[in-house]
Design a protein around this motif. Structure first.
Motif, short mmCIF file in Angstrom:
data_model
loop_
_atom_site.label_atom_id
_atom_site.label_comp_id
_atom_site.label_asym_id
_atom_site.label_seq_id
_atom_site.Cartn_x
_atom_site.Cartn_y
_atom_site.Cartn_z
N ALA A 159 0.83 -1.20 0.00
CA ALA A 159 0.00 0.00 0.00
C ALA A 159 0.87 1.25 0.00
O ALA A 159 1.99 1.25 0.51
CB ALA A 159 -0.91 0.00 1.22
N SER A 160 0.34 2.34 -0.53
CA SER A 160 1.09 3.60 -0.55
C SER A 160 1.08 4.27 0.82
O SER A 160 2.06 4.89 1.22
CB SER A 160 0.50 4.56 -1.58
OG SER A 160 -0.85 4.89 -1.25
N ASN A 161 -0.04 4.15 1.55
CA ASN A 161 -0.20 4.96 2.76
C ASN A 161 0.30 4.29 4.03
O ASN A 161 0.34 4.92 5.08
CB ASN A 161 -1.67 5.37 2.93
CG ASN A 161 -2.61 4.19 3.03
OD1 ASN A 161 -2.31 3.09 2.53
ND2 ASN A 161 -3.76 4.39 3.67
N PHE A 162 0.66 3.02 3.97
CA PHE A 162 1.23 2.33 5.13
C PHE A 162 2.50 1.60 4.67
O PHE A 162 2.43 0.46 4.21
CB PHE A 162 0.23 1.33 5.72
CG PHE A 162 -0.79 1.94 6.61
CD1 PHE A 162 -0.58 2.05 7.98
CD2 PHE A 162 -1.97 2.44 6.08
CE1 PHE A 162 -1.53 2.63 8.80
CE2 PHE A 162 -2.92 3.03 6.89
CZ PHE A 162 -2.70 3.13 8.27
N GLN A 189 5.84 1.91 -5.47
CA GLN A 189 6.81 2.88 -5.96
C GLN A 189 7.02 4.06 -5.02
O GLN A 189 8.05 4.75 -5.12
CB GLN A 189 6.34 3.41 -7.32
CG GLN A 189 5.01 4.13 -7.26
CD GLN A 189 4.45 4.46 -8.64
OE1 GLN A 189 4.91 3.91 -9.63
NE2 GLN A 189 3.47 5.34 -8.70
N SER A 190 6.11 4.28 -4.10
CA SER A 190 6.22 5.45 -3.21
C SER A 190 7.26 5.26 -2.11
O SER A 190 7.76 6.25 -1.57
CB SER A 190 4.87 5.76 -2.57
OG SER A 190 3.94 6.17 -3.54
N HIS A 191 7.56 4.03 -1.73
CA HIS A 191 8.53 3.83 -0.65
C HIS A 191 9.38 2.58 -0.92
O HIS A 191 9.39 1.63 -0.14
CB HIS A 191 7.83 3.72 0.71
CG HIS A 191 6.56 2.92 0.70
ND1 HIS A 191 6.55 1.54 0.69
CD2 HIS A 191 5.26 3.30 0.69
CE1 HIS A 191 5.31 1.12 0.68
NE2 HIS A 191 4.50 2.16 0.68
N PRO A 192 10.13 2.60 -2.02
CA PRO A 192 10.91 1.43 -2.39
C PRO A 192 12.04 1.12 -1.42
O PRO A 192 12.40 -0.05 -1.23
CB PRO A 192 11.45 1.78 -3.78
CG PRO A 192 11.50 3.28 -3.80
CD PRO A 192 10.30 3.70 -3.01
N ALA A 340 1.04 12.36 -6.73
CA ALA A 340 -0.17 11.82 -7.35
C ALA A 340 -1.33 11.82 -6.36
O ALA A 340 -2.47 12.17 -6.72
CB ALA A 340 0.09 10.40 -7.86
N ILE A 341 -1.08 11.41 -5.13
CA ILE A 341 -2.12 11.40 -4.11
C ILE A 341 -2.58 12.82 -3.80
O ILE A 341 -3.78 13.10 -3.65
CB ILE A 341 -1.62 10.69 -2.84
CG1 ILE A 341 -1.53 9.18 -3.11
CG2 ILE A 341 -2.54 10.96 -1.65
CD1 ILE A 341 -0.93 8.39 -1.97
N GLN A 343 -2.49 15.43 -5.82
CA GLN A 343 -3.27 15.96 -6.94
C GLN A 343 -4.66 15.35 -6.97
O GLN A 343 -5.65 16.05 -7.24
CB GLN A 343 -2.55 15.68 -8.25
CG GLN A 343 -3.19 16.34 -9.45
CD GLN A 343 -3.23 17.85 -9.33
OE1 GLN A 343 -2.21 18.49 -9.10
NE2 GLN A 343 -4.42 18.44 -9.47
N ALA A 344 -4.75 14.06 -6.66
CA ALA A 344 -6.06 13.40 -6.65
C ALA A 344 -6.96 14.00 -5.59
O ALA A 344 -8.17 14.21 -5.82
CB ALA A 344 -5.89 11.90 -6.42
N TYR A 345 -6.40 14.30 -4.42
CA TYR A 345 -7.18 14.93 -3.35
C TYR A 345 -7.64 16.32 -3.79
O TYR A 345 -8.81 16.68 -3.62
CB TYR A 345 -6.36 15.01 -2.08
CG TYR A 345 -7.02 15.81 -0.98
CD1 TYR A 345 -8.23 15.39 -0.42
CD2 TYR A 345 -6.45 16.99 -0.51
CE1 TYR A 345 -8.85 16.12 0.57
CE2 TYR A 345 -7.05 17.72 0.50
CZ TYR A 345 -8.26 17.30 1.04
OH TYR A 345 -8.88 18.02 2.03
N ALA A 346 -6.73 17.10 -4.36
CA ALA A 346 -7.09 18.45 -4.80
C ALA A 346 -8.19 18.41 -5.85
O ALA A 346 -9.12 19.22 -5.82
CB ALA A 346 -5.85 19.16 -5.34
N ASP A 347 -8.11 17.46 -6.77
CA ASP A 347 -9.12 17.35 -7.82
C ASP A 347 -10.49 16.99 -7.25
O ASP A 347 -11.53 17.54 -7.66
CB ASP A 347 -8.70 16.29 -8.84
CG ASP A 347 -7.49 16.72 -9.68
OD1 ASP A 347 -7.16 17.91 -9.66
OD2 ASP A 347 -6.89 15.83 -10.31
N THR A 348 -10.51 16.07 -6.28
CA THR A 348 -11.78 15.66 -5.68
C THR A 348 -12.40 16.80 -4.88
O THR A 348 -13.62 17.04 -4.95
CB THR A 348 -11.58 14.43 -4.77
OG1 THR A 348 -10.92 13.40 -5.52
CG2 THR A 348 -12.91 13.92 -4.26
#
Length: 522
Positions: A159-162, A189-192, A340-341, A343-348
């Motif tokens: 997961a990206s957030n954990f 890809q966010s925390h390799p 990406a996260i 931008q997605a929040y801003a768009d919503t």
């Protein structure tokens, strides 16, 4: 940081040697790239990892619980040895504070030890014995015995957030390994870097406890390329995923279109509705607003359980809204996990704020890469008319919906499936609104009274799941020991000689576990 990162996949007990760069960690606040660059697993390496898992399965799945437990405990110990490295690398890759990374490390190791204790004790297999009745008329009854067995190699998506608790050695991997299933993990890809640190710890634990090669592999290359290849491989028998709705449904489609379809346990999206009854407002609207704000903005709203929807009785709660307005207006924005996260929040948020009939209560100001708290309000009628208003705001944003209690109860069945549903009120109100609670139960996996959904306790009775799209299969959980059954199947043995049965089903019960014998628990 003391551990050197290599930027390559872990294929059983070897390291990958691909040459194509698939990504590099980015510091969310500065946008700067972090070394090293990560190399995608080649097609041959993907195939090798999955085939090793298949070869490891027969031996690993039949190991006694004590040996699998020792492996899980060794993983926890190896992760604790690199806790300082995680505390350094984690914030650089995710923008999360060091304290969060340390807490998540402890949660992950505690979860591993919880599963270790479960398999060491052994009763989780749900052993059932029905003795033969050869004299029964008109048809003799055969000797039948059943229990849960490991399903096969499992693909796990981080997961990206954990970066720890729902990633390389998180809940899906812990449950799979506990059940007896080798795990092929696809790094996020966010925390390799954190993924490599933890993956190396798992490999060291496997070597130290003499596990078969292939019990664990870690692949880089992304879920839509390497991940899909793993899911489509005929050796893989189940999938664990935590992430976006689009990602989860893509995996579901890939798994369903195989020659042999397999189950996908995907945790995707949830707005976690909160219903506030008049009694809760009468206690203290200010205190309720402050507690709600804390839950809303925890982790910059990037938990799957942040409360993104509030049902408030029409004509009440003005103090609650006013205090929430003050808190949001003064709120300090936080760095989000990735561009990406963010931008997605801003768009919503923009889509909801521009929807006809929506009133902006308050919005904080955000800088680049930051998520700012936002609160909106709308009538219940308009809420039901506009699909966008029921979308998840993955960030510190929430929507207040106003209506009568009767309208609120009628609207609950119109919601999609949720991880959680919360009620605030008095005990008397809870009893008087049993039909409202029943409606919420039909839409959520966890019901909460006078508390908040953020904070998922890792324990035996936790249910972290819910009807679609909260999860792809609302009958399961991704947190707690019940998760082990996602990666098992029931098997029955009829008429077998006692010595040829699994130990859990032999007459003398050599493992001393709890069993259902002729309808009675023994």
């Amino acid at each position: 940081m003391t551990t050197q990162l290599l930027g390559t996949s872990i294929i059983g007990f070897s390291r990958g040697s691909g040459s194509d760069v698939c990504g590099q960690a980015i510091h969310p606040a500065s946008g700067g790239k972090l070394e090293p660059a990560y190399l995608a697993a080649t097609a041959d390496e993907v195939n090798r990892a999955v085939e090793l898992a298949g070869l490891a399965f027969p031996a690993y799945s039949t190991l006694p619980g004590a040996q699998r437990g020792a492996f899980l405990r060794a993983i926890a110990e190896e992760i604790e040895k690199i806790a300082e490295d995680i505390a350094v690398r984690g914030p650089q890759e995710t923008g999360l504070p060091e304290a969060r990374l340390r807490g998540e490390t402890a949660r992950t190791t505690g979860q591993l030890r919880m599963f270790a204790a479960l398999v060491e004790e052994g009763s989780w297999v749900d052993a059932r014995i029905e003795h033969a009745q050869p004299e029964r008329q008109p048809v003799p009854k055969p000797d039948l015995r059943s229990m849960h067995r490991a399903l096969g190699p499992v693909a796990v998506f981080c997961a990206s957030n954990f970066p720890l608790a729902f990633s390389v050695a998180g809940g899906d991997t812990a449950a799979a390994l506990a059940a007896g299933c080798p795990a092929v993990v696809i790094a996020h890809q966010s925390h390799p870097g954190v993924a490599e640190l933890v993956g190396s710890a798992v490999m060291r634990a496997a070597l130290a406890t003499n596990m078969p090669e292939g019990v664990f592999s870690l692949l880089y290359g992304g879920g839509r390329t390497v991940g899909i290849s793993v899911v489509q491989h005929p050796v893989i028998q189940a999938v664990g995923f935590t992430g976006s709705r689009s990602g989860g449904t893509s995996l579901m489609a890939a798994a369903a279109n195989r020659e042999q379809p397999i189950p996908v346990y995907a945790e995707m999206s949830s707005v976690n509705p909160v219903v506030i009854l008049p009694g809760a407002l009468e206690r203290s609207e200010v205190a309720l607003a402050e507690a709600f704000f804390g839950s809303l903005t925890l982790g910059v709203g990037q938990f799957c359980t942040n409360p993104g929807l509030v049902f408030l009785p029409e004509g009440k709660g003005f103090g609650f809204i006013e205090r929430l307005r003050e808190l949001v207006t003064a709120a300090t924005p936080g760095t989000m996990l990735s561009p990406a996260i963010c931008q997605a929040y801003a768009d919503t948020v923009e889509a909801i704020s521009s929807t006809e009939g929506v009133q902006t209560i308050a919005r904080a100001t955000a800088g680049d890469g930051q998520g700012a708290a936002a609160v909106f309000s709308v009538s219940l009628r308009r809420f039901l008319e506009a699909d966008v208003l029921r979308s998840e705001m993955f960030g510190p944003g929430t929507l207040i919906v106003r209506g009568s209690l009767e309208e609120i109860e009628a609207a609950i069945p119109e919601l999609e499936g949720q991880l959680t549903a919360t009620v605030h009120g008095t005990s008397e109100e809870l009893a008087a609104n049993a039909s409202l609670v029943a409606a919420l139960e039909s839409r959520a996996g966890r019901l909460i009274f006078n508390s908040f959904p953020t904070g998922v306790e890792v324990c035996h009775s936790m249910v972290h799941g819910g009807p679609f799209p909260a999860t792809s299969d609302g009958r399961s959980t991704s947190v707690g020991t019940m998760a082990i059954h996602r990666f098992t199947r029931a098997v029955a043995w009829q008429g077998f000689p006692d010595a040829c049965l699994p130990a859990e089903l032999q007459e003398v019960n050599p493992r001393g576990i709890r069993r259902l014998v002729d309808g009675q628990f023994v």
